[in-house]
Enzyme design. Structure first.
Site: not given
Ligand SMILES: [Zn+2]
Lengths: 337, 429
Positions: B223, B275, B278, B281, B283-284, B336, B343, B346
């Site tokens: 992750h 992951r 998935k 997003d 934040c990654y 995201d 937010d 993020h």
């Protein structure tokens, strides 16, 4: 504010309840004008003020369970409320099975919160009935089959209680989830955890047979949907884990590195299932795999590997061009030294 | 690419890709977002609004993460080369200090139980806004004792008393120990091996690990968030106590492969997922994108990198596209993915990822030096350096660089470490 279908009558505030009049609520910030304050709704501020009041006096009683439940329902990430609730449960010798039933509801509502799952774990350490837990978890996967907390909780249950009867249903369980979604990486990971990382159990002593079963399983999965990173990672994982050279897979992998037109529709080889007819070929993961085989051979084969890396960077996997260039540099460096 | 075999994963993937190609709807006037330019002022407005006017009730879900809210917003400002005025810096430190527990650690808010995660956010926030006079109020002796009280026999740490064990907590503890000069052999005994055993067969790291018989097995799949925490923890340990030649290391080869595979394709605007299989997003961008510098550092330590080590192995130009076109929200803040709301969390991790991408993309060509010009834009914010608009082309970085170990600017991290190394600080042991 809220639509008529969802609005339930708000429960009375603690400040308005005579049976709470002995508690002195504590404001969050005293003498500080905080930066980035949150504008809580009244009902939350009221509960949080009374909770701070309770923590101050150290009271552990039935009504504390009521208070912490209200906070948790408004903000399930309030770890202090969870922690205090757990201590209260122990202090008043509450029925933990009742608590677990309440958690059944909260776990589904707040699936993504760390605390619901950790609290469950603490309860399970006391209740020690992991078998029914596995059934409950299976139910939550209908909501979200990739929930990280749920999967790690399941793995914890299996490993912590480590009972043969618990493990016995796991492979069928994973099969079911992979049948529903062959790209569910959480399920693939769980398969690896179950088959290779949980020790050797009854009926599994024949490691050769297990390995063969897993290889067939993953090859068939790749054949159904070749561009599935989860399945390729599983294949690599079991080869690495068992110390098997990738070259043993060359007959299987090769057809996947060719375009659709070049597929030979001859004999059915159960050990090496071919790509499905709708597959998007050549499959980048297969080209990468074949290049790894050549790289391991070294010598002249390294040039075959670099050709494949070039084709990945320029054609089959352009997004990772820089990585394939790096592989080429490293590969060439290896044969020069 | 569903190979004519649709499943829930490929169906939601398709739906996401469809949303990514649509240009962001812009309610406001001439927006910079459709041009792929970082709209600094728009995001400064978003951050300033939240910091000074406060957060709407939906942030009640972050009530136990109040020090995080401050860290996310103040570190976002640092990346945007802006800092608070003295009055608001003081307010920020006072807010953080109100969360300090007698145990020395920080809770998620005043009166909340001490916990490793809010402690990291609190200490980092103090690093951004603090000065020796406020740093002296950090209670190191108690904090060190609190750390030791959370330690498990296997070298891991609980996040709080009776709390869960995971690699986020281990990272937060090590980062704080490093910043405050409290990294002792006693503290980290066994931690290395525990972190190492969180690596999964895919190459990334899981949340934690558990012993099953003689083996240990990762709990959960590889992750992005946990991988960042594990890798940063590993580098923190290696830099303090370099391991002997013979000792078992993490598998860099499989980690490298896993990291680059988290980056999405063109139709995903080259964003990162967390992951395998998935969705991408924002934040990654940091959790995964931030790992490459750490990886390079480890390779350098082992003398593995050649002379072209500066050349990134991932696609920073691509990542800029995701952040600038998809993650920027037309009303300010980052997110995201569309059509989600922005937010604070993020906003920081998208900006930090963009900073990483900007510096990685220019690393091989130019070395950037930021010019410091303390022009005052408003009584609240002070610009600490000149900022140029950022393009997806190979432009010089418009954001400040961030330290890959802490996600602080180097100036902030170094000043804090220097203070706690100096003789004037009371011993913690
Ligand atoms: Zn995210």
């Amino acid at each position: 504010m809220s639509s008529p279908t969802t609005s339930a009558p708000e429960p009375p505030r603690y400040a308005d309840r005579p049976e709470w009049s002995d508690v002195i609520p504590v404001e969050q910030y005293e003498n500080v004008n905080p930066l980035a304050p949150i504008f809580y709704k009244d009902i939350y501020k009221d509960a949080a003020d009374y909770f701070r009041g309770i923590v101050k006096t150290g009271e552990k009683s039935q009504r504390v369970l009521d208070l912490t439940e209200r906070i948790i329902r408004l903000n399930p990430a309030h770890y202090t409320a969870w922690q205090y609730r757990y201590e209260t449960l122990l202090a008043i010798e509450a029925d933990l099975e009742d608590e677990l039933r309440l958690m059944d509801e909260l776990a589904i509502t707040y699936l993504k919160t760390y605390q619901v799952w950790h609290h469950r774990r603490l309860l399970m350490l006391k209740i020690r009935k992991p078998a029914t837990e596995l059934v409950f978890i299976a139910k939550t996967f209908r909501e979200d089959a990739k929930n990280y907390h749920t999967w790690s909780y399941r793995q914890w249950l299996l490993a912590y209680f480590n009972d043969d009867s618990l493990w016995s249903g796991e492979l069928d369980f994973v099969d079911e989830l992979l049948n529903a979604d062959i790209r569910n990486n959480s399920a693939w990971h769980h398969r690896f955890f179950t088959v290779f990382q949980s020790g050797v159990r009854d009926g599994e002593q024949d490691t050769e047979r297990i390995l063969r079963r897993e290889l067939i399983y993953v090859k068939q999965s790749i054949s159904l949907a070749p561009n599935n990173a989860s399945a390729w990672n599983y294949l690599r994982g079991i080869l690495d884990h068992n110390g098997i050279p990738y070259s043993k897979m060359i007959a299987f992998v090769q057809p996947y590195t060719l375009p659709n037109d070049d597929q030979k529709a001859d004999l059915v080889d159960l050990d090496n299932p071919p790509p499905s007819k709708d597959a998007h070929l050549p499959c980048a993961a297969a080209v990468e795999f074949l290049a790894d085989i050549y790289e391991a051979e070294g010598g002249d084969s390294m040039l075959k590997a670099t050709e494949l890396w070039k084709s990945l960077g320029n054609e089959h996997d352009v997004a990772r061009k820089k990585y394939w260039e790096y592989r080429i540099r490293e590969g060439l460096r290896a044969i020069q030294t | 690419m569903d190979d004519g075999y649709p499943t829930p994963t490929s169906i939601s993937q398709k739906a996401t890709v469809a949303l990514l190609v649509q240009p962001p709807i812009s309610p406001s006037s001439a927006s910079k977002i459709p041009q792929g330019i970082l709209d600094n002022n728009l995001h400064l407005g978003y951050l300033g609004r939240h910091l000074l006017q406060g957060l709407p009730a939906r942030y009640t879900s972050q009530d136990a993460s109040q020090s995080w809210l401050l860290f996310w917003s103040l570190q976002s400002l640092s990346l945007l080369k802006v800092e608070l005025d003295e009055g608001n810096k003081k307010r920020a430190s006072d807010t953080i200090l109100a969360m300090q527990n007698p145990a020395g650690a920080f809770g998620g808010g005043p009166g909340q139980a001490p916990h490793l995660l809010p402690t990291y956010a609190a200490i980092c926030t103090m690093g951004i806004v603090g000065s020796p006079s406020t740093w002296s109020q950090i209670n190191r002796p108690s904090l060190y004792q609190f750390f030791m009280s959370l330690k498990e026999p296997d070298g891991s740490f609980r996040v709080s008393q009776r709390g869960e064990v995971d690699v986020r907590g281990v990272y937060c503890l090590l980062a704080v120990a490093k910043l405050l000069g409290m990294m002792t052999r006693e503290l980290v005994l066994g931690t290395r091996e525990w972190v190492r055993s969180c690596q999964t067969y895919e190459g990334g790291f899981a949340s934690a690990t558990i012993g099953v018989g003689e083996q240990s097995a990762p709990l959960g799949e590889a992750h992005g968030g946990y991988t960042f925490c594990a890798l940063a923890a590993w580098v923190l340990l290696e830099s303090e106590f370099p391991s002997d030649k013979g000792s078992k290391s993490i598998n860099l080869k499989s980690l490298r492969r896993w990291l680059v595979n988290m980056q999405g394709d063109e139709d995903e605007l080259y964003g990162f997922r967390g992951r395998t299989n998935k969705l991408v997003d924002g934040c990654y961008s940091w959790w995964v994108g931030g790992c490459f510098k750490l990886l390079a550092e480890l390779e350098e330590r082992r003398g593995m990198s050649g002379k072209d080590a500066e050349e990134p192995i991932w696609n920073p130009e691509g990542l800029k596209q995701y952040i600038l076109y998809a993650a920027q929200h037309p009303a300010g803040g980052l997110r995201d993915k569309p059509p989600k709301s922005p937010d604070m969390y993020h906003t920081l991790y998208c900006l930090a990822g963009l900073s990483v991408a900007q510096y990685a993309a220019t690393a091989s060509t130019t070395t950037s030096t930021s010019t410091t010009s303390s022009t005052s834009t408003s009584p609240t914010f002070r610009t600490i350096a000149q900022s140029a608009p950022s393009q997806t082309s190979n432009a010089p970085p418009s954001l400040n660089a961030t330290d890959p170990l802490f996600n602080l600017t180097q100036t902030h991290a170094e000043a804090m470490m220097a203070y706690f190394k100096s003789g004037e600080v009371e011993a913690f042991q």
